[in-house]
Every structure is written in structure tokens, then in C-alpha cells.
Design an enzyme around this catalytic site. Structure first.
Site, short mmCIF file in Angstrom:
data_model
loop_
_atom_site.label_atom_id
_atom_site.label_comp_id
_atom_site.label_asym_id
_atom_site.label_seq_id
_atom_site.Cartn_x
_atom_site.Cartn_y
_atom_site.Cartn_z
N GLU A 44 0.83 -1.20 0.00
CA GLU A 44 0.00 0.00 0.00
C GLU A 44 0.87 1.26 0.00
O GLU A 44 1.82 1.36 0.78
CB GLU A 44 -0.89 -0.01 1.25
CG GLU A 44 -1.78 1.22 1.39
CD GLU A 44 -2.58 1.21 2.69
OE1 GLU A 44 -3.60 1.91 2.76
OE2 GLU A 44 -2.19 0.48 3.63
N LYS A 126 -8.71 4.41 -2.58
CA LYS A 126 -9.30 3.90 -1.35
C LYS A 126 -10.53 4.74 -1.02
O LYS A 126 -10.47 5.97 -0.96
CB LYS A 126 -8.28 3.99 -0.21
CG LYS A 126 -8.72 3.34 1.10
CD LYS A 126 -7.58 3.38 2.12
CE LYS A 126 -7.96 2.68 3.41
NZ LYS A 126 -6.86 2.70 4.40
N CYS A 160 -5.84 -2.20 2.64
CA CYS A 160 -5.85 -2.15 4.09
C CYS A 160 -7.24 -2.39 4.69
O CYS A 160 -7.86 -3.41 4.44
CB CYS A 160 -5.26 -0.82 4.54
SG CYS A 160 -4.65 -0.77 6.24
#
Length: 315
Positions: A44, A126, A160
């Protein structure tokens, strides 16, 4: 029968340098290509680095670090994304990688997916930055909550704690992902974070009947010391929390996960195992009950500027 050779890559950024980190990524792609790897997941926001400062500094004190990250973040497209694309093409490898994406004066947690011919086939942000991350990153939209076809099959990506959002995960499950690219920061949150991550990715593998290729980054002692010096924080919060692994459709970890240091987990993904799992439990098929349980998703991109054209203007 399809078998894909995949790699989950645990790698350190070159702190504070977009160019040097991309160069390191390109070199790793080439190394993996020589080993016959066809699909690779990198951590990430690896490029240029995860914003560790936002977790250990009070908001009023992080202006300098925030500005530095903005200046080193990646514009898409750019020379940096082109370098990764060319490496993927040279290695004939599908590559999933996390970057800090700069768009104007904003930064986003973005996942890039390059096909084996170097084409950028997905750029997704995200959807909800986590906790401290909201100070640094903007929000994404639903346009990237989909699996996409690639040279190695249908690939979905999440970053995540998006893995704690069941509906986001189900969007990819229902879209028929075969390989799920998961990525977390690494060197963050200690052993509990790594344990929670393992639960996340193993559960998703079982529910999706897909292979999960999960990558976390790694900070060595010198990098931890540098961040501690620059932020005035202890190294404890930026230690541990790494769990780079590959998980099969039955939820079992394939090979030995990496929890410290740099390296990669490499495994063959036998797609016959996807059918074997779905025969027992297909969450988007015979095991679903769409007449009373379903997901509504708006995949419309949400740019800041949208022009409305009147009917008279098009005559």
C-alpha cells in the site's frame, strides 16, 4: 487448467524519494520476471512511502511532512507510471502497486493495476481513508469497486482496512474476481495489526473463493530511526505489523508468510481450486439469496467538475 505464478512482495521504500522508490520497484519487477512470475502485488502506498507521520504527529505539527509527501507523490500518468508499465511489459507480468497519487493539491491512496502488456487497466482510490489517514488523503468513489480482466484472470484490489468493509468486498466477489490483490502499509501497528490482517485476508479468500495475494512494506532500523528523528515520535508505533502472504480459496496460507525484512512469497495459483471451493460455497451464486439480500452500488465516477449540457445546446 490455469496456473498462475504469483508473488507477494515485501519491500522497503526509499524514504522521501519517489524516483528512487520507483527505480527499486522496477528492478524488483525485472528480478521477478526472470523467475517466471506472472502476477505481483506490491504494498500500500509504497511510492513514495506510507504517511507514517500522520499516525505519530499531532495535526498542527505535521505541515512540513505533509508538504514533503505531496511533493513526492505520483501523478497519473507520469514518467514514474510509465517506468512501471514498461517494466511490467518487459517482464510480461501483471503488477498491482499502491501509490500516493497527487491530483492537484490533494493526495489519494491509489492502487494501480498494470496488465502484462504494460497497459494501466485500473486506477482506483481507497474509498474511505482510515482514522489518521483522513488528514492526508482524499476519498475515492465506487468506480474502482470492480474486478477487471487481465492476462492472468479477473483481478480485484482493496487497500488495508477496506477489508473490514463487507459490502466493498462483496462488490468484488459478485464481480467474479479470481485473484484478489490486498495491500497494507507494514511496519505499523505491531503484532495485533498483523494478526488482524491475517484474519482479514483469510476470511476474504474463503468468502470470495479467490486467491489473495497480500503485500506489506517494511521499514529497517535506520528508516525507523529517521522517521522518529523527523517526527519526534518513538519507533514503537511504526514497528511490526507486516504479514506478506498468499492465501488459497479455502482460506489456507500457501507457503511461509514474511513478517520481517524484505523478500517475496512466490506460489502457483491453481484456478482449479477456485471451482472446488465454489462448488461447495459460491457467495455470488448458489449460496446467495438475492431475493432478499443484495448489494446496490453506484460505480459512477465522481469528479469535482461535471458539466450539464442543455437540450438546446445540442440542437
Amino acid at each position: 487448467m490455469t496456473i498462475v505464478k504469483a508473488a507477494a512482495v515485501q519491500i522497503s521504500p526509499v524514504l522521501y524519494s519517489r524516483a528512487a522508490t520507483v527505480e527499486k520497484v522496477v528492478q524488483k519487477i525485472r528480478e521477478l520476471g526472470k523467475q517466471g512470475v506472472q502476477f505481483a502485488t506490491f504494498p500500500e502506498t509504497l511510492v513514495p512511502y506510507y504517511p507514517y507521520f500522520s499516525f505519530v504527529m499531532p495535526p498542527y505539527a505535521m505541515g512540513k511532512e505533509h508538504q514533503r509527501l505531496l511533493e513526492e507523490s505520483v501523478t497519473v500518468p507520469s514518467a514514474e507510471t510509465q517506468a512501471i508499465a514498461e517494466a511490467a511489459k518487459e517482464a510480461h507480468m501483471v503488477v498491482s502497486i499502491g501509490v500516493n497519487e497527487r491530483d492537484g493539491g490533494s493526495i489519494y491512496n491509489t492502487q494501480l493495476l498494470f496488465d502484462a502488456d504494460g497497459t494501466l487497466i485500473q486506477r482506483r482510490r481507497k474509498i474511505t481513508p482510515t482514522y489518521h489517514e483522513r488528514i492526508v488523503w482524499g476519498q475515492g468513489d465506487g468506480s474502482g469497486l470492480r474486478a477487471v480482466d487481465s492476462a492472468v484472470g479477473r483481478v480485484g484490489q482493496l487497500a488495508c482496512w477496506e477489508h473490514n468493509q463487507p459490502l466493498a468486498r462483496y462488490a468484488l466477489i459478485a464481480d467474479g474476481e479470481q485473484i484478489h490483490s490486498a495491500m497494507y502499509p507494514g511496519s505499523f501497528g505491531g503484532p495485533l495489526f498483523a494478526a488482524q490482517m491475517e484474519v482479514n485476508i483469510r476470511q476474504h479468500a474463503m468468502e470470495s473463493a479467490a486467491f489473495v495475494v497480500n503485500a506489506t512494506a517494511w521499514l529497517d532500523a535506520d528508516q525507523q530511526a529517521l522517521i522518529a528523528k523527523d517526527t519526534g515520535a518513538p519507533v514503537g508505533p511504526i514497528s511490526g505489523g507486516s504479514f506478506t502472504a498468499i492465501v488459497g480459496p479455502d482460506g489456507q496460507v500457501i507457503g511461509t508468510p514474511i513478517t520481517s525484512g524484505e523478500g517475496e512469497v512466490i506460489a502457483d495459483l491453481d484456478f482449479a481450486l477456485i471451482d472446488a471451493r465454489k462448488r461447495l460455497m459460491d457467495a455470488a451464486g448458489h449460496y446467495s439469496r438475492p431475493e432478499f439480500l443484495g448489494l446496490h452500488i453506484d460505480r459512477t465516477p465522481a469528479p469535482q467538475l461535471r458539466e450539464a449540457v442543455s437540450a438546446s445546446a445540442v440542437r
